[in-house]
Scaffold this active site. Sequence first.
Site, short mmCIF file in Angstrom:
data_model
loop_
_atom_site.label_atom_id
_atom_site.label_comp_id
_atom_site.label_asym_id
_atom_site.label_seq_id
_atom_site.Cartn_x
_atom_site.Cartn_y
_atom_site.Cartn_z
N SER A 1 0.86 -1.18 0.00
CA SER A 1 0.00 0.00 0.00
C SER A 1 0.89 1.23 0.00
O SER A 1 1.72 1.39 -0.89
CB SER A 1 -0.95 -0.03 1.21
OG SER A 1 -1.84 1.07 1.18
N HIS B 1 -2.61 -1.13 -3.30
CA HIS B 1 -3.74 -0.22 -3.13
C HIS B 1 -3.51 0.99 -4.03
O HIS B 1 -2.68 1.86 -3.74
CB HIS B 1 -3.84 0.25 -1.67
CG HIS B 1 -4.15 -0.84 -0.71
ND1 HIS B 1 -3.98 -0.70 0.65
CD2 HIS B 1 -4.62 -2.10 -0.89
CE1 HIS B 1 -4.34 -1.82 1.26
NE2 HIS B 1 -4.72 -2.69 0.34
N ASP C 1 -4.47 -4.45 6.10
CA ASP C 1 -4.81 -5.33 4.99
C ASP C 1 -3.65 -6.26 4.68
O ASP C 1 -2.49 -5.84 4.61
CB ASP C 1 -5.17 -4.50 3.75
CG ASP C 1 -5.70 -5.36 2.62
OD1 ASP C 1 -6.35 -6.39 2.91
OD2 ASP C 1 -5.47 -5.00 1.45
#
Length: 338
Positions: free
Chosen positions: A155, A182, A275
Amino acid sequence: MRIGIVNDLSIATEALRRVLARRPDHRVAWSAASGAEAVACCARDTPDLVLMDLVMPGMNGVEATRRIMAESPCPILVVTVSVGANAAMVFEAMGHGALDATDLPALAGDHDRGADKLLAKIDLIGRLSAAPVRASTPRAPVQASERKLLAIGASAGGPSAVARVLEGLPADFSGAVAVIQHIDEKFAPGMADWLGRYSRLPVRTANVGDTLQCGQVLLAATNDHLALRADGRLDYVHEPAELPYRPSVDVFYKSVGEHWRGPIVGVLLTGMGRDGAAGLRGLRQQGHHTIAQDRASSAVYGMPKAAAELDAAVEILPLDRIAARLRDLFVPNPNAIP
């Protein structure tokens, strides 16, 4: 949220102030007309979020992002006139820890649509910011006769971290590679092209119906979640709809854990939030090898920290050692074309 605005154009700064004024829970903490001024403002008064322009005289937004994340870390959203025209700078800024990027709302024309998109990005970052956030015996190297998969999740800070890992993989790398980063679907094709400059393996975005092939890198490319189906083909799925992380690393890890017929090495790199941590733990519990990036080399130590807290990682490694470890784990295929 207390928000800092960084833009050298007073008309753009005023436009952003007006967008933020639509929400009573947002207020402008300060505004800066240059990257250097933004670094100083963050050191003096660190806000909940910085809206960072890229192209400015003197210190640009990439360097300002790097300095802020090193000295006064806080969430940064790149907001610039044209993200597409500045794609390389966007990925550099994200490599230093910027969370996302969006175009500056139009000063005329369809202003409301651009304003709504910006506010939605800010809402998402607010949700991520509010989200709660050891090494052991390594598994034996993957054998060349087996179908192998390298699954990378990342991310904030991810683009440059992923590039570093791919740069260290040989052209005869014996596994298929999937990258879940992401990133807004608008920027995924540009990121695939950008990663291709560093990788000896071909890199492209993943399409519905694709299969994961040895020696090829596929990048998740929509705001839905990339998942492996029971028939071995890739798909994009909307559910779980409530997840703020899109595309979700956890969703992909869970799907390959269920449907990939062969060894998997899961790698979780720098990123905000949690995540990928639960999914990485699931892969480890199934006997697959798992690696998390260490604190010192992470631009944002959120996702790999969560993995460490869950004991999801077989190994916790600095970024500059991950590619070498992957070369050890994936035995080269003697039949690969150089």
